[in-house]
Design a protein around this motif. Structure first.
Motif, PDB file in Angstrom:
ATOM      1  N   TYR A  80     -39.644 -28.101-108.985  1.00  0.00           N
ATOM      2  CA  TYR A  80     -39.261 -28.063-107.571  1.00  0.00           C
ATOM      3  C   TYR A  80     -40.499 -27.978-106.681  1.00  0.00           C
ATOM      4  O   TYR A  80     -40.710 -28.815-105.821  1.00  0.00           O
ATOM      5  CB  TYR A  80     -38.327 -26.882-107.309  1.00  0.00           C
ATOM      6  N   LEU A  81     -41.314 -26.969-106.932  1.00  0.00           N
ATOM      7  CA  LEU A  81     -42.543 -26.811-106.164  1.00  0.00           C
ATOM      8  C   LEU A  81     -43.731 -27.399-106.929  1.00  0.00           C
ATOM      9  O   LEU A  81     -43.617 -27.715-108.111  1.00  0.00           O
ATOM     10  CB  LEU A  81     -42.779 -25.333-105.868  1.00  0.00           C
ATOM     11  N   PRO A  82     -44.892 -27.543-106.279  1.00  0.00           N
ATOM     12  CA  PRO A  82     -46.057 -28.115-106.955  1.00  0.00           C
ATOM     13  C   PRO A  82     -46.513 -27.288-108.154  1.00  0.00           C
ATOM     14  O   PRO A  82     -46.121 -26.129-108.327  1.00  0.00           O
ATOM     15  CB  PRO A  82     -47.119 -28.121-105.845  1.00  0.00           C
ATOM     16  N   ALA A  83     -47.375 -27.881-108.956  1.00  0.00           N
ATOM     17  CA  ALA A  83     -47.819 -27.262-110.205  1.00  0.00           C
ATOM     18  C   ALA A  83     -48.575 -25.961-109.982  1.00  0.00           C
ATOM     19  O   ALA A  83     -48.648 -25.125-110.890  1.00  0.00           O
ATOM     20  CB  ALA A  83     -48.693 -28.250-110.985  1.00  0.00           C
ATOM     21  N   TYR A  84     -49.144 -25.747-108.775  1.00  0.00           N
ATOM     22  CA  TYR A  84     -49.884 -24.506-108.557  1.00  0.00           C
ATOM     23  C   TYR A  84     -48.965 -23.284-108.540  1.00  0.00           C
ATOM     24  O   TYR A  84     -49.423 -22.156-108.678  1.00  0.00           O
ATOM     25  CB  TYR A  84     -50.721 -24.565-107.268  1.00  0.00           C
ATOM     26  N   ALA A  85     -47.657 -23.491-108.392  1.00  0.00           N
ATOM     27  CA  ALA A  85     -46.716 -22.366-108.292  1.00  0.00           C
ATOM     28  C   ALA A  85     -46.298 -21.867-109.674  1.00  0.00           C
ATOM     29  O   ALA A  85     -45.115 -21.740-109.981  1.00  0.00           O
ATOM     30  CB  ALA A  85     -45.500 -22.774-107.475  1.00  0.00           C
ATOM     31  N   GLY A  86     -47.278 -21.564-110.504  1.00  0.00           N
ATOM     32  CA  GLY A  86     -46.974 -21.063-111.844  1.00  0.00           C
ATOM     33  C   GLY A  86     -46.267 -19.727-111.819  1.00  0.00           C
ATOM     34  O   GLY A  86     -45.562 -19.371-112.773  1.00  0.00           O
ATOM     35  N   ASN A  87     -46.439 -18.965-110.731  1.00  0.00           N
ATOM     36  CA  ASN A  87     -45.749 -17.682-110.625  1.00  0.00           C
ATOM     37  C   ASN A  87     -44.236 -17.868-110.606  1.00  0.00           C
ATOM     38  O   ASN A  87     -43.488 -17.077-111.178  1.00  0.00           O
ATOM     39  CB  ASN A  87     -46.208 -16.932-109.374  1.00  0.00           C
ATOM     40  N   LEU A  88     -43.774 -18.929-109.932  1.00  0.00           N
ATOM     41  CA  LEU A  88     -42.340 -19.220-109.949  1.00  0.00           C
ATOM     42  C   LEU A  88     -41.911 -19.731-111.314  1.00  0.00           C
ATOM     43  O   LEU A  88     -40.865 -19.349-111.836  1.00  0.00           O
ATOM     44  CB  LEU A  88     -41.994 -20.259-108.883  1.00  0.00           C
ATOM     45  N   ASP A  89     -42.724 -20.597-111.890  1.00  0.00           N
ATOM     46  CA  ASP A  89     -42.350 -21.247-113.140  1.00  0.00           C
ATOM     47  C   ASP A  89     -42.183 -20.245-114.276  1.00  0.00           C
ATOM     48  O   ASP A  89     -41.226 -20.324-115.049  1.00  0.00           O
ATOM     49  CB  ASP A  89     -43.404 -22.289-113.520  1.00  0.00           C
TER      50      ASP A  89
END
Length: 317
Positions: free
Chosen positions: A285-294
């Protein structure tokens, strides 16, 4: 050929970044779960609009609207991706109706769960708490060190891109530090834990970075390194972007050069283990930098799928 099991129906409360990423992850990857409802409070949220376009039932009337939805009666799991304050009432209502709750807020009403560490101990709990994104990334490492040598003190620093921190994350900063610190001790096994979160405003946004410091009894470095690598491999099996950023670092403190710990007013002698992690998101959903969500949503899906899988095996037996 054996008949395929029907997917277990799930709902999500919270139409923000985490809730929307959960939808994408389950729709694209899960063979066991099906999202049938998304619950929010803002009818104009991107999450609710996106879910409606995907054919998922939605309501902008919160938990009260959810209970009135025809899909409610068939829902088994509810993922709560709102806030610690809101979760208390959500849990109360959901438990009255016998729904199993997977809590992605720092409310910590149910037991802390880190899938690679202690999920099997809580498979039958009505409410499990997924700690925090920083906790999901770092507590497995604390537990890995603790398996080899008792951790006297553990400190984690989670740095995430400011753009990946939505309103819910920002509202829960205090709860993040408290919940993560407690989970470092309760799940990671450290005698004392401390957590720090940094919202990094850098442009372009940086990947999630996590630093783990463990002070433990002097032990074989190779054994600790092997335990950490085993954990990295296990977590990356459901969070592919989870990895070591550089080699594990070791430093010894002897009686001639003890390390003073002001919080505990004591001198430490033993081994300091420093682990540097990077978490790249799957960009569902969000860009790859959002690993905290992932890592948060991946851990929640992993927990639900394992509970369902074991339940199906027990039924088949």
């Amino acid at each position: 050929m054996a008949e395929q099991e029907e997917k277990v129906k799930c709902a999500i409360i919270g139409s923000g970044n985490i809730g929307t990423d959960l939808i994408m992850k389950i729709k694209r990857r899960s063979k066991l779960l099906e999202i049938v409802a998304l619950v929010g409070i803002d009818p104009e949220s991107d999450g609710l609009k996106r879910a409606a376009r995907m054919g998922i039932a939605t309501t902008a009337e919160g938990i009260d609207g959810f209970v009135k939805m025809p899909e409610f009666k068939d829902v088994v799991f509810v993922f709560d991706a709102t806030s610690a304050g809101a979760h208390a009432r959500h849990n109360e209502v959901l438990r009255e109706h016998g729904k199993r709750v997977i809590d992605l807020t720092p409310a910590a009403i149910g037991p802390f769960v880190i899938p690679s560490v202690n999920l099997d101990d809580h498979l039958n709990e009505p409410n499990i708490n997924m700690v925090t994104c920083g906790g999901q990334a770092t507590i497995p490492i604390v537990a890995a060190v603790n398996r080899v040598s008792p951790v006297r003190y553990a400190e984690i620093v989670a740095s995430i891109a400011s753009k990946s921190a939505g309103p819910g994350t920002r509202a829960n900063i205090d709860e993040f530090t408290e919940t993560t610190s407690h989970a470092i001790e309760k799940v990671g096994g450290a005698e004392r834990g401390k957590a720090i979160i940094i919202l990094n405003p850098a442009e372009p946004p940086l990947m999630m970075r996590d630093t783990v410091y463990c002070l433990c009894d002097d032990e074989d470095e190779d054994a600790i390194r092997a335990s950490i690598q085993h954990t990295i491999d296990e977590v990356s099996s459901f969070v592919p972007g989870y990895r070591l950023k550089q080699s594990v670092q070791f430093e010894r403190f002897g009686n001639n050069r003890p390390l003073y710990l002001p919080d505990q007013d004591m001198e430490f002698t033993g081994l300091k283990v420093s682990v540097f992690l990077e978490v790249e998101g799957a960009a569902h959903y969000l860009p790859a930098y959002a690993g905290n969500l992932d890592i948060m949503t991946s851990a929640a899906v992993q927990a639900a799928e394992r509970i369902v899988s074991l339940s199906q095996k027990e039924t088949a037996a």
